[in-house]
Design an enzyme around this catalytic site. Structure first.
Site, mmCIF file in Angstrom:
data_model
loop_
_atom_site.group_PDB
_atom_site.id
_atom_site.type_symbol
_atom_site.label_atom_id
_atom_site.label_comp_id
_atom_site.label_asym_id
_atom_site.label_seq_id
_atom_site.Cartn_x
_atom_site.Cartn_y
_atom_site.Cartn_z
ATOM 1 N N SER A 83 -2.957 -5.989 -7.217
ATOM 2 C CA SER A 83 -2.433 -6.388 -5.914
ATOM 3 C C SER A 83 -1.655 -7.682 -6.066
ATOM 4 C CB SER A 83 -3.554 -6.625 -4.898
ATOM 5 O OG SER A 83 -3.027 -7.116 -3.670
ATOM 6 N N GLY A 141 -11.100 8.039 -5.569
ATOM 7 C CA GLY A 141 -11.142 9.465 -5.906
ATOM 8 C C GLY A 141 -11.341 9.689 -7.395
ATOM 9 N N ALA A 189 -11.533 -5.933 -6.247
ATOM 10 C CA ALA A 189 -11.320 -7.370 -6.127
ATOM 11 C C ALA A 189 -10.931 -7.660 -4.691
ATOM 12 C CB ALA A 189 -10.215 -7.819 -7.075
ATOM 13 N N TYR A 248 -1.765 -8.900 3.412
ATOM 14 C CA TYR A 248 -2.731 -9.115 2.333
ATOM 15 C C TYR A 248 -4.157 -9.104 2.881
ATOM 16 C CZ TYR A 248 -4.985 -11.377 -1.699
ATOM 17 O OH TYR A 248 -5.792 -11.677 -2.772
#
Length: 327
Positions: free
Chosen positions: A77, A104, A116, A147
């Site tokens: 990210s 998944g 995280a 975010y």
């Protein structure tokens, strides 16, 4: 074959240090990163190793990894204000679609899954220090929401997979972290301050400098993450350093560390910037036997040594100003 782990965001600051740790522990490590903010230089030393492999892939798309997986760490990210304000849609997608895809995969492989998360789920907190039970004070449509809400969604869907599918999951809420391999131009306070000091520029603070942060050295953080992954606790756990400091005092520490004599200059505080940030780490101490060991003085010296070795061209890339909501 030993245990095998997938680490997304592997070429990033934290991801690369996690790759180092699990390689050193003897794991077969699969690193994955689309390099939108990561840098292969962070992990190129691992390429010759037999127990490390790397895939350039965006986890927001379907994720396939052949063979067994025992653990999946989702650390992909954008994590700095400059990045997620520049690429907001990608930030939301990696937190939502990416997390769904990897959950998944974890379900298919029967792998233990860790996300995280971040102290930003607490927003601009009205409770101080912030315990895991605090639900936060977050603006869901503000500039930082891409975010903050992506991370809150990550926690929600991870817990849903845990309760509905019985998946083994872990949620680490990471507070401000620093150390070698921090990106030069991501707008975080520490490289910004050091870069300004090394270039002989004044140090920039947003607001009046009374806002606080608590900085954790990356080696301590990695140890906390490792212990949480190996624990049997499925709910969120704060991992960070509770040693709080104001931005004014932190800027003075950087000036002293670098031996420079810059002034501190002030600019308006950005929207929704948290005024206080300090983890309550009672759970980490109690459940994991973890607390940070490396003092800020030692950690800053190590980080400064890293930045001093940069070439002049790299030094010029260091951010000249920063958003004060930083790591």
């Amino acid at each position: 074959m030993g245990k095998r782990i997938l680490i997304t965001g592997a070429a990033g600051f934290l991801g690369s240090h996690l790759c180092d740790r699990f390689v050193a522990e003897g794991y077969q490590v699969v690193g994955m990163d689309n390099l939108i903010t990561g840098d292969l230089k962070n992990i190129e030393h691992l390429f010759p190793l037999k127990n490390f492999e790397f895939y350039n892939h965006d986890v927001s798309n379907y994720v396939h990894v052949a063979g067994k997986l025992d653990y999946i760490l989702h650390f992909a990210s954008p994590a700095s204000p400059i990045d997620y304000l520049k690429i907001p849609i990608q930030t939301l997608k990696v937190g939502s679609l990416g997390t769904h895809n990897l959950l998944g995969l974890a379900k298919e492989k029967k792998a233990r899954f860790m996300i995280a998360s971040t102290s930003e789920v607490y927003g601009d907190p009205t409770v101080h220090p912030q315990p895991e039970e605090y639900w936060g004070n977050v603006n869901p449509v503000g500039p930082r929401s891409v975010y903050d809400e992506a991370k809150r969604f990550q926690e929600a869907i991870t817990m849903a997979y845990h309760t509905f599918h019985g998946l083994e999951t872990r949620i680490v809420r990471i507070f401000n972290t620093y150390g070698p391999r921090m990106r030069l131009n991501d707008g975080r306070v520490l490289p910004a301050f050091i870069g300004q000091a090394l270039r002989g520029e004044d140090l920039t603070i947003f607001g009046d400098g009374s806002q606080t942060r608590a900085f954790c050295y990356v080696d301590d953080l990695v140890e906390g993450i490792y212990r949480l992954l190996m624990s049997d606790y499925a709910h969120p756990v704060n991992i960070g350093n509770p040693n709080e400091i104001t931005m004014n005092d932190f800027a003075k520490e950087i000036i002293k560390l670098t031996g420079t004599s810059q002034k501190i200059v002030y600019h308006p505080l950005p929207q929704d910037d948290p005024k206080q940030r300090q983890p309550n780490i009672t759970k980490a101490r109690t459940l994991l036997g973890w607390e940070p060991k490396i003092t800020r003085k030692v950690g800053l010296e190590r980080t400064y040594d890293y930045f001093k070795k940069l070439s002049q061209s790299e030094l010029n890339k260091l951010p000249r100003e920063f958003e004060s909501k930083t790591s």
